[in-house]
Scaffold this active site. Structure first.
Site, short mmCIF file in Angstrom:
data_model
loop_
_atom_site.label_atom_id
_atom_site.label_comp_id
_atom_site.label_asym_id
_atom_site.label_seq_id
_atom_site.Cartn_x
_atom_site.Cartn_y
_atom_site.Cartn_z
N GLN A 136 0.82 -1.21 0.00
CA GLN A 136 0.00 0.00 0.00
C GLN A 136 0.86 1.26 0.00
O GLN A 136 1.99 1.25 0.48
CB GLN A 136 -0.90 -0.01 1.24
CG GLN A 136 -1.72 -1.27 1.33
CD GLN A 136 -3.19 -1.03 1.54
OE1 GLN A 136 -3.64 0.09 1.72
NE2 GLN A 136 -3.96 -2.09 1.50
N LYS A 152 1.23 6.84 6.29
CA LYS A 152 0.16 6.16 5.55
C LYS A 152 -0.99 7.12 5.39
O LYS A 152 -1.65 7.47 6.37
CB LYS A 152 -0.34 4.93 6.33
CG LYS A 152 0.56 3.73 6.22
CD LYS A 152 -0.18 2.46 6.65
CE LYS A 152 0.78 1.28 6.61
NZ LYS A 152 0.16 0.04 7.09
N ILE A 253 4.07 6.88 11.48
CA ILE A 253 4.52 5.76 12.31
C ILE A 253 6.02 5.88 12.51
O ILE A 253 6.75 6.04 11.52
CB ILE A 253 4.20 4.43 11.60
CG1 ILE A 253 2.71 4.37 11.24
CG2 ILE A 253 4.63 3.23 12.44
CD1 ILE A 253 2.37 3.35 10.16
N ASP A 314 -5.79 -9.64 8.64
CA ASP A 314 -4.84 -9.61 7.54
C ASP A 314 -3.40 -9.87 8.00
O ASP A 314 -2.46 -9.52 7.30
CB ASP A 314 -4.94 -8.24 6.85
CG ASP A 314 -4.34 -8.23 5.45
OD1 ASP A 314 -4.29 -9.29 4.82
OD2 ASP A 314 -3.91 -7.15 5.00
N GLU A 319 6.51 -10.11 12.07
CA GLU A 319 7.92 -9.76 12.19
C GLU A 319 8.40 -10.01 13.61
O GLU A 319 7.68 -9.72 14.56
CB GLU A 319 8.14 -8.27 11.86
CG GLU A 319 8.26 -7.99 10.38
CD GLU A 319 6.95 -7.58 9.74
OE1 GLU A 319 5.89 -7.75 10.38
OE2 GLU A 319 6.97 -7.11 8.59
N ASP A 329 2.01 -2.90 11.07
CA ASP A 329 1.01 -3.05 10.01
C ASP A 329 -0.37 -3.33 10.57
O ASP A 329 -0.93 -4.42 10.43
CB ASP A 329 1.40 -4.19 9.06
CG ASP A 329 2.01 -3.64 7.81
OD1 ASP A 329 1.72 -2.49 7.47
OD2 ASP A 329 2.79 -4.36 7.16
#
Ligand SMILES: *[C@@H]1O[C@H](CO)[C@@H](O)[C@H](O)[C@H]1NC(C)=O
Ligand SMILES: *[C@@H]1O[C@H](CO)[C@@H](O)[C@H](O)[C@H]1NC(C)=O
Ligand SMILES: *[C@@H]1O[C@H](CO)[C@@H](O)[C@H](O)[C@H]1NC(C)=O
Ligand SMILES: *[C@@H]1O[C@H](CO)[C@@H](O)[C@H](O)[C@H]1NC(C)=O
Length: 424
Positions: A136, A152, A253, A314, A319, A329
């Site tokens: 994205q 974002k 972020i 999703d 990580e 995320d």
């Protein structure tokens, strides 16, 4: 009426009845076939969901009222977000490489979270580029003082409802911000600070953009500069454009300059109509236990609880930093306040184990304290994170988490369900 006609009509009726019997027979045998061959394990999944919902209706009252033991903890949290005015924003980024310890990725005492958020919001931007990794559109903001932020952009209004698949739509910028506060209230410290930031497209983006970013900007029909960016799903016709003040809103972020190891989640979705193993087999956790440690499974259960509250379905991969899952995320949450997809909790109800300190934290947050604290903390930073419907949905989902743990306790007993490695 002639005899011929009557005979003809009778034959027609007989054929009609015969056909009906034939089709009826076929239909029932098809049904029988479906019922007999339906994997019993799929039925088991829906019966687990039913059991959990039964437990929601029979929840002990203590889960519906506030827990007085939370009051001192709430006071501490609120204080740590109540930042005093910082004179030198750049000084906040001193020692940023030494922030992570074994308990937390970022300092969380003595007002540090509040100061970090303030510096993220107020620091001047020095350079803007595409952040090309991922599916994205994201920008990379380099702040004066060298700290980086991932940006974002906003794609939807707070009231916009996402229908369809749990993973449908663009990332929600407010879900990223909300997730940070939620993690802090749940005492999950393996998460990056996030704020809402508005940036001016001419002054702060165009003027400071790298040539690469400028190439992914186009003018819309209104003559405004818009960005389509560089990413897996980025398309030239799916731009983000500034509002009437010439500003782009988005989630900023804090960039983590660290090496993460990436793993596939055992509970990932197929992203097509095919059912994954965990969706068919309620003993799936046994298989996971053959490859992952109990500690990692407990961490996945924590993550599932977090994802269920915001309805992020999703998390197909995760990580790892210092052997712990980093909650990165979180943009696929807060899609639809009317829907609770229970299978996000599959790691919890299939493994039926939970870190005892996670459970204690959840018990502290009953009776409205969870969302009340998120509101208190975010108000210091002037953030309206989501709508009242979403806050209500999160309280409703918390009851379902309590009920799922009750379901596990009834099935296996507290000795098996609560895991506390410290005591082992
Ligand atoms: C936040 O800090 C200010 C100044 O230190 C103080 O006056 C105020 O009472 C604090 N608010 C809360 C809710 O603790
Ligand atoms: C968001 O709301 C504003 C005003 O409330 C409206 O003008 C705009 O079209 C909305 N945007 C979307 C994407 O729904
Ligand atoms: C943009 O174009 C792609 C094809 O290149 C199409 O699939 C998509 O639906 C378009 N998006 C919009 C918002 O029109
Ligand atoms: C359980 O949670 C506590 C607090 O977050 C953490 O310190 C501990 O390592 C966790 N235990 C396991 C086994 O993950």
């Amino acid at each position: 009426m002639s005899v011929k006609y009557i005979i003809g009509f009778s034959i027609f009726l007989i054929v009609l009845v015969a056909c009906n019997i034939y089709f009826y027979y076929n239909l029932t045998s098809v049904n029988k076939h479906v019922i007999l061959s339906a994997p019993r394990k799929v039925e088991a999944t829906s019966s687990v969901h039913k059991d959990i919902i039964d437990h929601v209706y029979n929840l002990p009252n203590e889960y519906k009222v506030k827990n007085p033991n939370f009051t001192p903890l709430q006071r501490n949290l609120v204080q740590s977000f109540n930042a005093s005015v910082i004179n030198n924003l750049k000084s906040v980024w001193n020692y940023v490489d030494e922030w992570a310890d074994d308990e937390s990725l970022f300092p969380h005492k003595d007002g540090a979270p509040g100061q970090i958020l303030q510096a993220m919001r107020a620091s001047q931007i020095a350079l803007v580029d595409n952040a090309p990794k991922g599916t994205q559109l994201k920008l990379l903001l380099l702040l004066e003082g060298k700290q980086k932020l991932l940006f974002k952009p906003k794609r939807y209004n707070l009231t916009h409802i996402i229908n369809g698949h749990i993973y449908a739509g663009f990332d929600r910028h407010n879900s990223e911000v909300f997730a940070y506060y939620l993690a802090m209230v749940l005492n999950f410290k393996w998460v990056a600070p996030v704020i809402t930031r508005r940036i001016n497209i001419d002054q702060e983006i165009m003027r400071l953009a790298t040539p690469g970013l400028k190439k992914t900007m186009v003018k819309n029909e209104g003559g405004r500069l818009c960005i389509y960016g560089k990413c897996y799903y980025c398309k030239i016709n799916e731009t983000v454009c500034p509002d009437s003040n010439g500003e782009l809103e988005g989630a900023a972020i804090l960039y983590l300059d660290k090496q993460f190891r990436i793993h596939k989640s055992p509970w990932r979705r197929s992203y097509n109509s095919k059912k994954m193993e965990w969706e068919k087999d309620n003993d799936f956790c046994k298989k996971v236990g053959m490859t992952l440690s109990t500690k990692r499974i407990l961490n996945l259960v924590d993550t599932a609880i977090f994802d269920f509250l915001i309805q992020n379905g999703d998390r197909h991969r995760y990580e790892i930093y210092k052997e712990k899952i980093v909650l990165l995320d979180n943009g696929k949450g807060l899609g639809n306040p009317m829907v609770d997809v229970l299978d996000i909790l599959a790691p919890l109800y299939q493994c039926c184990i939970i870190n005892f300190s996670t459970w204690q934290n959840l018990e502290y947050l009953s009776g409205g304290s969870l969302t009340e604290t998120i509101k208190l903390l975010s108000e210091f930073h002037g953030e309206k994170l989501t709508t009242e419907e979403h806050y209500q949905a999160i309280e409703r989902r918390l009851l379902k988490i309590y009920a799922t743990v009750q379901y596990c306790l009834e099935k296996h007993g507290s000795g098996k369900v609560f895991k506390n490695v410290v005591a082992l």
